[in-house]
Design an enzyme around this catalytic site. Structure first.
Site, PDB file in Angstrom:
ATOM      1  N   SER A  94     -15.007  -4.260 -15.529  1.00 10.09           N
ATOM      2  CA  SER A  94     -16.343  -3.982 -14.974  1.00 10.09           C
ATOM      3  C   SER A  94     -16.376  -4.224 -13.470  1.00 10.09           C
ATOM      4  O   SER A  94     -17.421  -4.504 -12.906  1.00 10.09           O
ATOM      5  CB  SER A  94     -17.375  -4.864 -15.682  1.00 10.09           C
ATOM      6  OG  SER A  94     -17.014  -6.218 -15.510  1.00 10.09           O
ATOM      7  N   GLY A 113     -14.846  -3.007  -9.361  1.00 11.96           N
ATOM      8  CA  GLY A 113     -15.080  -1.871  -8.459  1.00 11.96           C
ATOM      9  C   GLY A 113     -14.621  -0.552  -9.061  1.00 11.96           C
ATOM     10  O   GLY A 113     -15.328   0.461  -8.960  1.00 11.96           O
ATOM     11  N   SER A 143       0.821  -1.209   0.000  1.00 13.96           N
ATOM     12  CA  SER A 143       0.000   0.000   0.000  1.00 13.96           C
ATOM     13  C   SER A 143       0.862   1.269   0.000  1.00 13.96           C
ATOM     14  O   SER A 143       1.826   1.389   0.751  1.00 13.96           O
ATOM     15  CB  SER A 143      -0.914   0.023   1.223  1.00 13.96           C
ATOM     16  OG  SER A 143      -1.566   1.282   1.257  1.00 13.96           O
ATOM     17  N   ASN A 168     -14.184   2.957  -0.332  1.00 16.56           N
ATOM     18  CA  ASN A 168     -12.716   2.953  -0.162  1.00 16.56           C
ATOM     19  C   ASN A 168     -12.272   3.850   0.982  1.00 16.56           C
ATOM     20  O   ASN A 168     -11.091   3.897   1.308  1.00 16.56           O
ATOM     21  CB  ASN A 168     -12.000   3.337  -1.471  1.00 16.56           C
ATOM     22  CG  ASN A 168     -12.018   4.826  -1.731  1.00 16.56           C
ATOM     23  OD1 ASN A 168     -12.890   5.542  -1.243  1.00 16.56           O
ATOM     24  ND2 ASN A 168     -11.060   5.309  -2.500  1.00 16.56           N
ATOM     25  N   LEU A 228      -6.080   3.564 -15.274  1.00 17.35           N
ATOM     26  CA  LEU A 228      -6.115   3.646 -13.812  1.00 17.35           C
ATOM     27  C   LEU A 228      -4.890   3.004 -13.164  1.00 17.35           C
ATOM     28  O   LEU A 228      -4.599   3.227 -11.993  1.00 17.35           O
ATOM     29  CB  LEU A 228      -7.390   2.974 -13.265  1.00 17.35           C
ATOM     30  CG  LEU A 228      -8.561   3.922 -12.993  1.00 17.35           C
ATOM     31  CD1 LEU A 228      -9.013   4.597 -14.257  1.00 17.35           C
ATOM     32  CD2 LEU A 228      -9.707   3.227 -12.326  1.00 17.35           C
ATOM     33  N   LYS A 248     -13.636  -3.855  -0.072  1.00 20.55           N
ATOM     34  CA  LYS A 248     -14.364  -2.664  -0.533  1.00 20.55           C
ATOM     35  C   LYS A 248     -15.882  -2.874  -0.607  1.00 20.55           C
ATOM     36  O   LYS A 248     -16.649  -1.933  -0.446  1.00 20.55           O
ATOM     37  CB  LYS A 248     -13.845  -2.226  -1.900  1.00 20.55           C
ATOM     38  CG  LYS A 248     -12.483  -1.559  -1.847  1.00 20.55           C
ATOM     39  CD  LYS A 248     -12.091  -1.055  -3.228  1.00 20.55           C
ATOM     40  CE  LYS A 248     -10.779  -0.316  -3.192  1.00 20.55           C
ATOM     41  NZ  LYS A 248     -10.464   0.315  -4.480  1.00 20.55           N
ATOM     42  N   GLY A 258      -2.764   6.492 -13.765  1.00 22.32           N
ATOM     43  CA  GLY A 258      -3.435   6.197 -12.495  1.00 22.32           C
ATOM     44  C   GLY A 258      -2.822   6.851 -11.272  1.00 22.32           C
ATOM     45  O   GLY A 258      -3.505   7.003 -10.248  1.00 22.32           O
ATOM     46  N   TYR A 281      -1.272   2.345 -11.880  1.00 24.06           N
ATOM     47  CA  TYR A 281      -0.156   3.224 -11.503  1.00 24.06           C
ATOM     48  C   TYR A 281       1.159   2.461 -11.312  1.00 24.06           C
ATOM     49  O   TYR A 281       2.193   3.061 -11.063  1.00 24.06           O
ATOM     50  CB  TYR A 281      -0.484   4.035 -10.244  1.00 24.06           C
ATOM     51  CG  TYR A 281      -1.089   3.220  -9.129  1.00 24.06           C
ATOM     52  CD1 TYR A 281      -2.471   3.135  -8.985  1.00 24.06           C
ATOM     53  CD2 TYR A 281      -0.279   2.528  -8.238  1.00 24.06           C
ATOM     54  CE1 TYR A 281      -3.031   2.383  -7.976  1.00 24.06           C
ATOM     55  CE2 TYR A 281      -0.837   1.768  -7.225  1.00 24.06           C
ATOM     56  CZ  TYR A 281      -2.210   1.696  -7.100  1.00 24.06           C
ATOM     57  OH  TYR A 281      -2.767   0.931  -6.102  1.00 24.06           O
TER      58      TYR A 281
END
Ligand code: NAP
Length: 285
Positions: A128, A130, A14, A86, A224, A65, A247, A226
């Site tokens: 398709s 989250g 993270s 989130n 999106l 999520k 992203g 990164y």
């Protein structure tokens, strides 16, 4: 003293603590943002723990999520539309509100004050899950004319379209399709919300290059992903001089929004961006 954190499983990659701890320090807020790697069977307990230990809020990542929603007191319209949370904000009395700052992060990464330039335009979303639902929610707010969603399984795409249609009050045309039938000829905004092209599969692209070569010269290509910051999709688009958004900017913007909701202070976005980019650059060395 503010207590913030992130919950997920696994959590070791993270980037959120890397953005939020310097942001707290820079804003002069005493406190910290800590990772809480939590096994799925302990999710409910963890939600209660955050309240009893006086936390002001936390981020939620994979795989919680969706599952976390049933343990929260309320969720925002954005989280409802996206079907995913989130960010959780805890009130001083211990009430929990689930939000989805990816919706805002996606929009803010355009760096525009209004989205009139997209009114009446066509968008194609690949994926398709989250993230696609959060992006679809944002596109509805941005008032495009048509949104087509492509993924491998029609059932998944159709379910996403059904969820998005609940908030589709402007009757935007939202269509489900499969990636095998991808048609992006008249698309003004192409968005990758699938993990195709993400590290370590950086030699993959969700769309064949020949289709990218046929995009109209004003098309914006938004990925999106990164990790890496420049995916193959972004590379192909840039080689055709198309405008691109990667992203990392959405990640910073969704984090800044969460920070502001927890602290009621303006997020030091330049510091957050600098720390995030530094960490991403170090990973690729
Ligand atoms: P997810 O819930 O697992 O969804 C992934 C989606 O991709 C699924 O709908 C899947 O549907 C589709 N997919 C997989 N392979 C595909 C392919 N070859 N062609 C077309 N569709 C394909 O994941 P997520 O949470 O939505 O995240 C997706 C990506 O967005 C990840 O890379 C994540 O890191 C990124 N993300 C970035 C940010 C940010 O702030 N920048 C925020 C959220 C997510 P099918 O199985 O039907 O194909």
């Amino acid at each position: 003293m503010i207590k913030l954190g992130i919950i997920g499983y696994p959590l070791k990659h993270s980037l959120s603590p890397i953005m939020h701890n310097p942001a707290l320090k820079h804003t002069g807020i005493e406190g910290s943002y800590q990772p809480f790697e939590t096994k799925p069977e302990n999710l409910e307990l963890a939600v209660k723990d955050f309240i009893s230990r006086g936390y002001s809020g936390y981020n939620v990542t994979i795989p919680f999520k969706i599952d976390i929603i049933k343990y929260l007191d309320n969720i925002t319209e954005e989280a409802k539309a996206a079907g995913a949370v989130n960010t959780v904000i805890i009130s001083p009395s211990g009430k929990t509100l689930g939000d989805n700052t990816d919706v805002y992060g996606f929009m803010a990464a355009f760096d525009k004050d209004d989205f009139e330039f997209l009114t009446g335009k066509n968008a194609a979303i690949i994926g398709s899950g989250g993230a696609a639902r959060a992006v679809g929610t944002a596109l509805i707010k941005m008032n495009l004319a048509k949104i087509t969603i492509f993924s491998r399984t029609f059932k998944n795409t159709a379910a996403t379209v059904e969820t998005l249609n609940i908030i589709n009050h402007n009757n935007i045309s939202i269509i489900a399709n499969t990636i095998d039938n991808i048609d992006i000829d008249n698309v003004d905004l192409l968005i990758n919300c699938s993990p195709v092209g993400m590290y370590p599969d950086t030699n993959k692209c969700p769309v064949e290059k020949k289709l990218i070569d046929q995009l109209n010269p004003d098309c914006i290509v938004y990925d999106l992903i990164y990790r890496p910051q420049e995916t193959l999709l972004i590379k192909y688009a840039r080689s055709n001089n198309l405008k691109t958004i990667s992203g990392d900017e959405m990640l910073v913007q969704q984090g800044a929004m969460a920070f502001e909701k927890w602290t009621n202070k303006k997020a030091p976005i330049n510091i957050m961006r600098e720390k995030l980019l530094e960490a991403l650059n170090n990973e690729t060395r």
